[in-house]
Structures are given as C-alpha cells and as structure tokens.
Design a protein around this motif. Structure first.
Motif, PDB file in Angstrom:
ATOM      1  N   LEU A  24     -86.932   3.957   4.883  1.00 15.07           N
ATOM      2  CA  LEU A  24     -88.154   4.259   4.179  1.00 15.07           C
ATOM      3  C   LEU A  24     -88.657   6.083   4.637  1.00 15.07           C
ATOM      4  CD1 LEU A  24     -90.398   1.323   4.593  1.00 15.07           C
ATOM      5  CD2 LEU A  24     -89.602   2.144   2.418  1.00 15.07           C
ATOM      6  N   ASN A  25     -88.235   6.242   5.764  1.00 20.25           N
ATOM      7  CA  ASN A  25     -88.574   7.634   6.149  1.00 20.25           C
ATOM      8  C   ASN A  25     -87.346   8.633   5.312  1.00 20.25           C
ATOM      9  OD1 ASN A  25     -89.478   9.701   7.892  1.00 20.25           O
ATOM     10  ND2 ASN A  25     -87.463  10.053   8.742  1.00 20.25           N
ATOM     11  N   SER A  28     -88.654   9.008   1.777  1.00 17.54           N
ATOM     12  CA  SER A  28     -89.965   9.845   1.596  1.00 17.54           C
ATOM     13  C   SER A  28     -89.496  11.212   1.357  1.00 17.54           C
ATOM     14  CB  SER A  28     -90.979   9.452   2.683  1.00 17.54           C
ATOM     15  OG  SER A  28     -90.295  10.085   3.786  1.00 17.54           O
ATOM     16  N   LYS A  29     -88.461  11.743   1.754  1.00 19.82           N
ATOM     17  CA  LYS A  29     -87.996  13.350   1.681  1.00 19.82           C
ATOM     18  C   LYS A  29     -87.418  13.637   0.530  1.00 19.82           C
ATOM     19  CE  LYS A  29     -87.322  13.153   6.846  1.00 19.82           C
ATOM     20  NZ  LYS A  29     -86.581  13.049   7.824  1.00 19.82           N
ATOM     21  N   HIS A  31     -87.091  13.849  -3.477  1.00 17.06           N
ATOM     22  CA  HIS A  31     -87.841  14.256  -4.686  1.00 17.06           C
ATOM     23  C   HIS A  31     -87.001  14.151  -5.852  1.00 17.06           C
ATOM     24  CE1 HIS A  31     -91.342  15.514  -2.356  1.00 17.06           C
ATOM     25  NE2 HIS A  31     -90.495  16.433  -1.692  1.00 17.06           N
ATOM     26  N   GLN A  40     -84.191   5.349  -6.133  1.00 18.60           N
ATOM     27  CA  GLN A  40     -85.341   5.504  -4.938  1.00 18.60           C
ATOM     28  C   GLN A  40     -86.172   4.536  -5.145  1.00 18.60           C
ATOM     29  OE1 GLN A  40     -87.505   9.066  -5.327  1.00 18.60           O
ATOM     30  NE2 GLN A  40     -87.780   9.181  -3.104  1.00 18.60           N
ATOM     31  N   LYS A  44     -86.691   1.623  -2.131  1.00 23.58           N
ATOM     32  CA  LYS A  44     -88.114   1.629  -1.345  1.00 23.58           C
ATOM     33  C   LYS A  44     -88.628   0.011  -1.349  1.00 23.58           C
ATOM     34  CE  LYS A  44     -92.796   3.719  -0.953  1.00 23.58           C
ATOM     35  NZ  LYS A  44     -93.546   4.654  -1.702  1.00 23.58           N
TER      36      LYS A  44
END
Length: 282
Positions: A24-25, A28-29, A31, A40, A44
C-alpha cells in the motif's frame, strides 16, 4: 522500465509476498494513468482485502469493482459470469481478478482465462497455484520451466517455482526453501506468508523445530493468521507436543477462520469416520 512501472512492479510483488502495508505504501507513491491506473486500483483493493478490510473501493471500470467485491464470496463465479466478456478479459488485470472469482467453483474456466495472458507474471503465478491445487504438479512444473525464457528472476516467477517445488518433493524441497529465504531477504522481509512457506519447506525436510520457531514468530505478528494456525496444528503433531497444544491451535483456527480448507477437510474426515464407526456398531 520507467519509474512508474517499477513502482507497480514492486507493489505487485509485495502483495503476493504478503507484505500488504508495504504494498500500500508503494502504491501511494504512484500517479498512474490508463491501464496502469486500473492495475493500481486492483492492487490496492486486494491489499486492503487481505488485511480484512471489506469496504469496497471505487474502481473504474465498474466491472472491475464488481469483480473485486465478489472475491471470497460464495457463488462468486455465477455472479461474475456476465462480466466475462472478450473486451474485459483483454486486460491482464481484469483476467487475474476474474480468475480468482472463478477459482473455487470453475477452476477449468479460471485456467482458460489466465492462459489468455501467457506473458503476465501475475497470471503465471495464479495459474501455477491453481494447477497445484488441482494436484497437477506436472503441468505446474511445465508452466514454470516455460516461463524461465521470459520471466527471468521476477519474484512472482520465483514464487511459482518454489510452490511447485514443495509439491514435486525430493531435492526440490531444499530449492524451494532457498527461494523463499532469498525472497524474504530481498523483497518483503518477515511476513507471515513467507514464514509459513519456509516452515512448510522445513517440515518436509524434517527440520521440525526450525519450522515451529518460524510459525511461532508468524503467530506473534498475527495471532489470527489462519495458515499459521493450520500449520502449527501439523507442526505440533510432528514435534510431539501435547494433545492439548494441538487442540488449542485448532480451536483458535476454527474461531479465526471457520471456512479454512484445513478445518473443512478435518470436519469431512471426522464425519466419514463417524459414519464408518456407526456402520460397524449396527
């Protein structure tokens, strides 16, 4: 490979190796856009689901969201049937999630869906796992050997090779243990999933005390981890632990995951034994 693709590559591998917070980390980075955004969202959703969070995520297209909501539910295959169109299945992300929805009820169709993307590491890993579940280690080994030409050292391909090694046996037990240990050091660290994998390999190799140590560490991370509890029941028996210890682990497993395959299989065998015993007492 671009940085964006590298981020998704890492997150995908972390998910399969059981490092859900790290996955998850990593996500989060990112885009992402287009097809990468679809993957993505899928990653997630599955990472949150693996941690017990049932809140559905807003995913686009809506068909993927519907698929994600059906994972783990009874009769999921029937519910997702209208979504299995040629257009949807052209996406390896959609195919991977669809196969998991079909997994228990229609494994042959799940394999057909995964075969539509022969160069997808995720579809390869899922296909191998399903073949092993169907006791077709021969076909799983064929898939793993065929993937060496294009998957190289991808962690998902390594994971599939180690799973297969545990089913083939012999010297493959040692090879599987080495792979699991390398993955733990290089990618995800000490996750319950990898500790369980290493423990199973060590039990096959007769290293019961080392296996028990790994499982107890995994239990310390997650006291309700179903596979850890199931493997502890087996390991405690191999280690000669008191019957009370095995009964305690089994009670914890039944409480944490009453639908776990180990629990269901044990119940089925118990019912068969009772039926046989009754037939002799008549």
């Amino acid at each position: 490979m671009t940085e964006q693709l590298d981020d998704l590559y890492t997150a995908r591998n972390l998910l399969y190796l059981g490092a859900y917070p790290q996955a998850l980390n990593a996500l989060s980075k990112v885009h992402a856009r287009g097809a990468q955004e679809l993957e993505q969202q899928s990653l997630k959703h599955r990472a949150l689901l693996a941690q017990g969070q049932r809140t559905p995520l807003p995913m686009q297209p809506s068909a993927l969201q519907t698929l994600g909501e059906q994972l783990g539910k009874p009769e999921a295959a029937q519910a997702v049937e209208p979504l299995l169109t040629k257009e949807h299945l052209a996406s390896p992300v959609f195919a991977a999630v669809a196969a998991q929805a079909l997994w228990n009820e229609r494994p042959d169709e799940a394999l057909r869906v995964l075969a539509m993307h022969p160069k997808s590491p995720e579809c390869l890993a899922l296909s191998v796992a399903l073949l092993l579940k169907l006791n077709r280690a021969d076909l799983a080994l064929k898939s793993v050997n065929g993937a060496r030409a294009w998957a190289e050292d991808a962690p998902l391909a390594q994971l599939a090779e180690a799973w297969t090694g545990l089913h083939v046996g012999g010297e493959k037990y040692t090879e599987a243990l080495y792979i699991f240990e390398e993955l733990a050091q290089a990618v995800a660290g000490e996750t319950p999933l990898l500790m369980n994998a290493r423990a199973v390999a060590r039990m096959h190799l007769g290293q019961v005390e080392q296996a028990e140590e790994l499982l107890l560490r995994a239990l310390g991370q997650n006291a309700k981890h179903a596979d850890t509890l199931a493997n502890l029941v087996v390991c405690a028996g191999l280690a000669g632990r008191p019957a009370e210890t095995r009964a305690q682990y089994l009670a914890q497993l039944r409480d944490a995951a009453p639908d776990h395959p180990f629990v269901q299989d044990l119940a089925a065998k118990g019912a068969e034994f009772d039926q046989l015993a009754a037939s002799f007492s008549q």
